[in-house]
Design a protein around this motif. Structure first.
Motif: not given
Length: 318
Positions: A101-116, A216-220, A237-241
């Motif tokens: 439902d929700m994407l959290i994105i950092r375009r500068s490093i081409q990184w995103e995570i999603g949350v259901s 991959d995504y997180y369910k909240l 793809s989740l849980n990266t440093s």
């Protein structure tokens, strides 16, 4: 904007609470952009339709969930001058298998995570069955046999006739035995046939039901007095440093099932099948009518009945 039932209203309101939580937590640390699209505007409107005490509860719940996700995803708050973008996805992406439902994105490093984002329920899918819907093709990319459609057609033809008369579901006599049981038996037989004919569709089925977009995504999940955070890290793809920070919470890899063990009716039930698989997985398929008036379509409420012992989740009190 269209009206919404109470469940949908609260679900959309909770999406907006999650956006507000990200904004409140992250904006003191880095620049944040909230994408103003139709999905955000609908969520904002639903937020305005709930009472203040519900808003307060949702905000506390969302903040607890987002803070926990940040402990698994330090890239959200690591030092940097780039912008964090928050984006609510339109509902129609779910039809393509993207449950985020929700994407959290950092375009500068081409990184995103999603949350259901879920408000007080943890259903995987609300898929339907009808004579026009080929569940094998939609779910697994393998078409159902004509014999399956021949078997369910007389039942749905009867429902079509009842719809024409304006019959209510509550007025149907013995619908468990005349509708639910034969439809579920046909569904069960065809899924097992697909599994045999295509040499195991088990993993494909689970991937579809928990989200088949390849992301991959997180369910909240908002609960009473706590929030459940459940990562689905199927693709790693989740849980990266971050550049200088490792996650505070490590997520173990999930082992998917590889075979079906049993597929049968739940004890003392005529509307629910339980699919048991190896590696600790089982899924329930409860069929039900989703309207007052009879219609030639039935809806599934599909739930994760059991999961692998190493499948990580957290219940965060607030």
């Amino acid at each position: 904007m269209p009206s919404a039932n109470n469940s949908t209203k609260k679900g959309k309101a909770y999406e907006y609470a999650c956006v507000l939580a990200v904004q409140e937590i992250v904006s003191p640390i880095r620049a944040i952009e909230i994408v103003d699209n139709s999905s955000l505007r609908i969520a904002r409107q639903r937020w305005g339709e709930i009472i203040q005490s519900e808003q307060s509860e949702m905000l506390r719940s969302a903040a607890a969930g987002i803070k926990t996700i940040i402990k698994m995803e330090p890239k959200i708050i690591e030092d940097g001058n780039d912008k964090l973008t928050v984006f609510l996805q339109p509902d129609n992406v779910a039809k393509l298998g993207d449950v985020r439902d929700m994407l959290i994105i950092r375009r500068s490093i081409q990184w995103e995570i999603g949350v259901s984002v879920k408000h007080n329920h943890s259903a995987l899918k609300h898929s339907r069955l009808s004579t026009k819907l080929d569940f094998g093709n939609v779910w697994l990319g393998v078409k159902c046999a004509q014999g399956y459609f021949d078997e369910i057609k007389p039942i749905f033809d009867t429902l079509t006739a009842e719809k024409a008369k304006g019959t209510k579901w509550s007025e149907l006599t013995a619908k468990d035995d005349t509708v639910y049981v034969p439809i579920l038996n046909a569904f069960k037989k065809e899924l097992l046939r697909l599994n045999t004919a295509e040499n195991q569709v088990t993993q494909g089925l689970v991937k579809y039901l928990i989200g088949s977009s390849g992301k991959d995504y997180y369910k909240l999940i908002h609960r009473k007095n706590f929030t459940t955070v459940m990562p689905f890290n199927l693709y790693g793809s989740l849980n990266t440093s971050a550049t200088n920070t490792d996650p505070e919470i490590d997520i173990p890899a999930i082992e998917l099932p590889t075979r079906m063990i049993d597929f049968s009716f739940k004890d003392h039930s005529k509307n629910t099948l339980i699919l048991t698989m190896n590696n600790g997985w089982s899924i329930s398929f409860r069929i039900h009518n989703a309207s007052t008036i009879v219609e030639p379509s039935l809806k599934f409420d599909i739930q994760l009945q059991s999961k692998p012992e190493n499948m990580f989740y957290m219940d965060v009190k607030w």
